[in-house]
Design a protein around this motif. Structure first.
Motif, PDB file in Angstrom:
ATOM      1  N   ASP A 184       0.808  -1.222   0.000  1.00  0.00           N
ATOM      2  CA  ASP A 184       0.000   0.000   0.000  1.00  0.00           C
ATOM      3  C   ASP A 184       0.841   1.271   0.000  1.00  0.00           C
ATOM      4  OD1 ASP A 184      -2.222  -1.539  -0.023  1.00  0.00           O
ATOM      5  OD2 ASP A 184      -2.919  -1.062   1.983  1.00  0.00           O
ATOM      6  N   TYR A 185       2.088   1.168   0.445  1.00  0.00           N
ATOM      7  CA  TYR A 185       2.955   2.345   0.520  1.00  0.00           C
ATOM      8  C   TYR A 185       4.304   2.030  -0.139  1.00  0.00           C
ATOM      9  CZ  TYR A 185      -0.472   4.038   3.882  1.00  0.00           C
ATOM     10  OH  TYR A 185      -1.631   4.450   4.490  1.00  0.00           O
ATOM     11  N   PRO A 186       4.335   1.943  -1.466  1.00  0.00           N
ATOM     12  CA  PRO A 186       5.590   1.626  -2.160  1.00  0.00           C
ATOM     13  C   PRO A 186       6.632   2.733  -2.048  1.00  0.00           C
ATOM     14  CG  PRO A 186       3.871   2.206  -3.733  1.00  0.00           C
ATOM     15  CD  PRO A 186       3.212   2.105  -2.402  1.00  0.00           C
ATOM     16  N   VAL A 187       6.173   3.976  -1.830  1.00  0.00           N
ATOM     17  CA  VAL A 187       7.109   5.091  -1.661  1.00  0.00           C
ATOM     18  C   VAL A 187       7.619   5.071  -0.219  1.00  0.00           C
ATOM     19  CG1 VAL A 187       7.412   7.587  -1.764  1.00  0.00           C
ATOM     20  CG2 VAL A 187       5.888   6.447  -3.391  1.00  0.00           C
ATOM     21  N   LEU A 188       8.932   4.981  -0.061  1.00  0.00           N
ATOM     22  CA  LEU A 188       9.512   4.777   1.263  1.00  0.00           C
ATOM     23  C   LEU A 188       9.206   5.918   2.225  1.00  0.00           C
ATOM     24  CD1 LEU A 188      12.993   3.254   0.335  1.00  0.00           C
ATOM     25  CD2 LEU A 188      10.874   2.085   0.940  1.00  0.00           C
ATOM     26  N   SER A 189       9.177   7.142   1.716  1.00  0.00           N
ATOM     27  CA  SER A 189       8.906   8.281   2.601  1.00  0.00           C
ATOM     28  C   SER A 189       7.493   8.190   3.183  1.00  0.00           C
ATOM     29  CB  SER A 189       9.074   9.600   1.835  1.00  0.00           C
ATOM     30  OG  SER A 189       8.204   9.650   0.710  1.00  0.00           O
ATOM     31  N   GLU A 190       6.544   7.734   2.369  1.00  0.00           N
ATOM     32  CA  GLU A 190       5.175   7.567   2.852  1.00  0.00           C
ATOM     33  C   GLU A 190       5.094   6.428   3.865  1.00  0.00           C
ATOM     34  OE1 GLU A 190       2.740   6.916  -0.534  1.00  0.00           O
ATOM     35  OE2 GLU A 190       2.894   8.988  -1.266  1.00  0.00           O
ATOM     36  N   ARG A 191       5.843   5.368   3.613  1.00  0.00           N
ATOM     37  CA  ARG A 191       5.845   4.229   4.532  1.00  0.00           C
ATOM     38  C   ARG A 191       6.435   4.617   5.887  1.00  0.00           C
ATOM     39  NH1 ARG A 191       8.979  -0.858   2.438  1.00  0.00           N
ATOM     40  NH2 ARG A 191       7.907  -0.173   0.546  1.00  0.00           N
ATOM     41  N   LYS A 192       7.492   5.416   5.859  1.00  0.00           N
ATOM     42  CA  LYS A 192       8.090   5.869   7.117  1.00  0.00           C
ATOM     43  C   LYS A 192       7.130   6.751   7.903  1.00  0.00           C
ATOM     44  CE  LYS A 192      12.888   5.731   5.489  1.00  0.00           C
ATOM     45  NZ  LYS A 192      14.094   6.548   5.154  1.00  0.00           N
ATOM     46  N   LYS A 193       6.327   7.537   7.170  1.00  0.00           N
ATOM     47  CA  LYS A 193       5.371   8.424   7.835  1.00  0.00           C
ATOM     48  C   LYS A 193       4.285   7.620   8.552  1.00  0.00           C
ATOM     49  CE  LYS A 193       4.300  12.059   5.556  1.00  0.00           C
ATOM     50  NZ  LYS A 193       3.719  12.991   4.545  1.00  0.00           N
ATOM     51  N   ILE A 194       3.733   6.615   7.885  1.00  0.00           N
ATOM     52  CA  ILE A 194       2.693   5.797   8.503  1.00  0.00           C
ATOM     53  C   ILE A 194       3.272   4.962   9.640  1.00  0.00           C
ATOM     54  CG2 ILE A 194       2.905   3.802   6.956  1.00  0.00           C
ATOM     55  CD1 ILE A 194      -0.383   5.229   8.300  1.00  0.00           C
ATOM     56  N   THR A 195       4.534   4.553   9.501  1.00  0.00           N
ATOM     57  CA  THR A 195       5.195   3.798  10.564  1.00  0.00           C
ATOM     58  C   THR A 195       5.351   4.656  11.817  1.00  0.00           C
ATOM     59  OG1 THR A 195       6.400   2.436   8.966  1.00  0.00           O
ATOM     60  CG2 THR A 195       7.283   2.542  11.195  1.00  0.00           C
ATOM     61  N   ALA A 196       5.714   5.912  11.640  1.00  0.00           N
ATOM     62  CA  ALA A 196       5.854   6.825  12.778  1.00  0.00           C
ATOM     63  C   ALA A 196       4.517   7.020  13.496  1.00  0.00           C
ATOM     64  CB  ALA A 196       6.400   8.162  12.307  1.00  0.00           C
ATOM     65  N   GLN A 197       3.434   7.039  12.735  1.00  0.00           N
ATOM     66  CA  GLN A 197       2.109   7.218  13.334  1.00  0.00           C
ATOM     67  C   GLN A 197       1.659   5.983  14.117  1.00  0.00           C
ATOM     68  OE1 GLN A 197      -0.379   8.106   9.964  1.00  0.00           O
ATOM     69  NE2 GLN A 197       0.510  10.142   9.639  1.00  0.00           N
ATOM     70  N   LYS A 198       2.178   4.814  13.745  1.00  0.00           N
ATOM     71  CA  LYS A 198       1.753   3.553  14.355  1.00  0.00           C
ATOM     72  C   LYS A 198       2.816   2.984  15.298  1.00  0.00           C
ATOM     73  CE  LYS A 198      -2.147   3.333  12.084  1.00  0.00           C
ATOM     74  NZ  LYS A 198      -3.454   3.386  12.775  1.00  0.00           N
ATOM     75  N   ARG A 199       3.680   3.837  15.811  1.00  0.00           N
ATOM     76  CA  ARG A 199       4.808   3.351  16.611  1.00  0.00           C
ATOM     77  C   ARG A 199       4.352   2.550  17.841  1.00  0.00           C
ATOM     78  NH1 ARG A 199       7.423   7.799  16.842  1.00  0.00           N
ATOM     79  NH2 ARG A 199       8.841   7.340  15.138  1.00  0.00           N
ATOM     80  N   ALA A 200       3.331   3.041  18.541  1.00  0.00           N
ATOM     81  CA  ALA A 200       2.859   2.343  19.746  1.00  0.00           C
ATOM     82  C   ALA A 200       2.257   0.983  19.390  1.00  0.00           C
ATOM     83  CB  ALA A 200       1.834   3.203  20.490  1.00  0.00           C
ATOM     84  N   LEU A 201       1.513   0.931  18.292  1.00  0.00           N
ATOM     85  CA  LEU A 201       0.929  -0.329  17.837  1.00  0.00           C
ATOM     86  C   LEU A 201       2.025  -1.333  17.504  1.00  0.00           C
ATOM     87  CD1 LEU A 201      -1.800  -1.721  16.818  1.00  0.00           C
ATOM     88  CD2 LEU A 201      -1.062  -0.987  14.550  1.00  0.00           C
ATOM     89  N   ILE A 202       3.051  -0.868  16.792  1.00  0.00           N
ATOM     90  CA  ILE A 202       4.179  -1.723  16.421  1.00  0.00           C
ATOM     91  C   ILE A 202       4.884  -2.239  17.658  1.00  0.00           C
ATOM     92  CG2 ILE A 202       6.450  -1.717  15.304  1.00  0.00           C
ATOM     93  CD1 ILE A 202       5.291   0.416  13.376  1.00  0.00           C
ATOM     94  N   TRP A 203       5.070  -1.361  18.623  1.00  0.00           N
ATOM     95  CA  TRP A 203       5.759  -1.740  19.849  1.00  0.00           C
ATOM     96  C   TRP A 203       4.989  -2.821  20.602  1.00  0.00           C
ATOM     97  CZ3 TRP A 203       9.024   2.833  21.703  1.00  0.00           C
ATOM     98  CH2 TRP A 203      10.145   2.364  22.389  1.00  0.00           C
ATOM     99  N   GLY A 204       3.678  -2.640  20.708  1.00  0.00           N
ATOM    100  CA  GLY A 204       2.868  -3.632  21.403  1.00  0.00           C
ATOM    101  C   GLY A 204       2.928  -4.996  20.742  1.00  0.00           C
ATOM    102  N   ALA A 205       2.816  -5.010  19.404  1.00  0.00           N
ATOM    103  CA  ALA A 205       2.897  -6.271  18.666  1.00  0.00           C
ATOM    104  C   ALA A 205       4.276  -6.905  18.833  1.00  0.00           C
ATOM    105  CB  ALA A 205       2.603  -6.040  17.184  1.00  0.00           C
ATOM    106  N   GLY A 206       5.303  -6.064  18.854  1.00  0.00           N
ATOM    107  CA  GLY A 206       6.656  -6.579  19.013  1.00  0.00           C
ATOM    108  C   GLY A 206       6.905  -7.188  20.373  1.00  0.00           C
ATOM    109  N   VAL A 207       6.370  -6.574  21.432  1.00  0.00           N
ATOM    110  CA  VAL A 207       6.554  -7.104  22.782  1.00  0.00           C
ATOM    111  C   VAL A 207       5.940  -8.492  22.900  1.00  0.00           C
ATOM    112  CG1 VAL A 207       5.833  -6.849  25.198  1.00  0.00           C
ATOM    113  CG2 VAL A 207       6.757  -4.881  23.966  1.00  0.00           C
ATOM    114  N   SER A 208       4.703  -8.654  22.425  1.00  0.00           N
ATOM    115  CA  SER A 208       4.050  -9.959  22.552  1.00  0.00           C
ATOM    116  C   SER A 208       4.714 -11.023  21.677  1.00  0.00           C
ATOM    117  CB  SER A 208       2.550  -9.850  22.229  1.00  0.00           C
ATOM    118  OG  SER A 208       2.336  -9.219  20.986  1.00  0.00           O
ATOM    119  N   SER A 209       5.149 -10.638  20.476  1.00  0.00           N
ATOM    120  CA  SER A 209       5.806 -11.622  19.611  1.00  0.00           C
ATOM    121  C   SER A 209       7.190 -11.976  20.145  1.00  0.00           C
ATOM    122  CB  SER A 209       5.913 -11.099  18.174  1.00  0.00           C
ATOM    123  OG  SER A 209       6.683  -9.921  18.106  1.00  0.00           O
ATOM    124  N   PHE A 210       7.869 -11.005  20.762  1.00  0.00           N
ATOM    125  CA  PHE A 210       9.182 -11.287  21.332  1.00  0.00           C
ATOM    126  C   PHE A 210       9.058 -12.211  22.544  1.00  0.00           C
ATOM    127  CE2 PHE A 210      13.250  -9.727  23.427  1.00  0.00           C
ATOM    128  CZ  PHE A 210      14.062 -10.412  22.542  1.00  0.00           C
TER     129      PHE A 210
END
Length: 240
Positions: A184-210
């Protein structure tokens, strides 16, 4: 609780949800190759650490008079090698998961897309190569960050392992999230922007998977897939 806190717990629960989804839909066939790669990777890294530590112990005990204390140190060294090999390989696993495991989860992701959307999203081979190059670069970049944080953690006493745990957790979640966002975000700058917005979500998923990674074999097979599946379910519910 703020939105970041809610996102964190949503992310944490998403891995558990992804795990249940895999079992309910019986998607284990899609885990054979990535699961085998994951297990071999962890065991190879653990064996390398084990051989290194036991080799040092053997060299040291060789200077001790044969008898009770030499045998005791040998057994203690072997036990230490097993424990250290397990934990160090789990912590180092993140460094290779983005490149050697997650790309093989593409068929699993495609199956879920087809079930949820009615079709499988596709991208061209040029985009695939670009995404692989980005994954390799990010894995190397994160490895440098990990080494830097590891050095800092050595001066933090008991807080050091906690810092490493949360950093490794974020990076595990980040690997799954980046892979999900590729189409959905082939342009890297756009992907980094959405990643920054979802940082807490990513962190939560990472903690449980780790945390799941600390279950031998089963966790090594399921953790990357459960994280990806859980984040995928969450993403398509929110965006479609």
């Amino acid at each position: 609780m703020g939105s970041s806190g809610k996102d964190f717990f949503t992310g944490f629960g998403s891995t558990i949800r992804g795990l249940k989804y895999i079992h309910r839909e019986k998607l284990f066939l899609f885990l054979i190759i990535p699961g085998a790669i994951s297990v071999v990777t962890v065991m190879a890294m653990g064996s390398f650490v084990y051989v290194g530590i036991t080799g040092i112990i053997l060299e040291l005990t060789g200077r001790i008079q044969p008898g009770f204390w030499q045998n005791a140190l040998l057994y203690a060294g072997q036990f230490l090698g097993i424990i250290a090999g397990f934990f160090i390989s789990v912590f180092l696993y993140r460094s290779v998961v983005m490149v050697v495991v997650i790309p093989f989860l593409g068929p699993l992701l495609g199956r879920i897309e087809k079930k949820l959307l009615g079709y499988e999203k596709a991208i061209g081979w040029k985009e695939e190569l670009k995404n692989l190059g980005f994954a390799v670069w990010m894995s190397f970049y994160f490895l440098i960050m990990e080494i830097f944080v590891l050095v800092i953690s050595l001066f933090l006493g008991p807080l050091g392992p906690i810092l490493l745990f949360f950093m490794e957790s974020y990076l595990m979640g980040r690997g799954a999230f980046d892979y999900l966002m590729e189409k959905d975000y082939p342009v890297l700058s756009e992907r980094k922007k959405i990643t920054a917005q979802k940082r807490a979500l990513i962190w939560g998923a990472g903690v449980s998977s780790f945390l799941l990674m600390f279950i031998p074999v089963y966790g090594w097979i399921m953790a990357p897939a459960a994280s990806l599946v859980g984040l995928t379910l969450n993403y398509y519910e929110k965006s479609h």
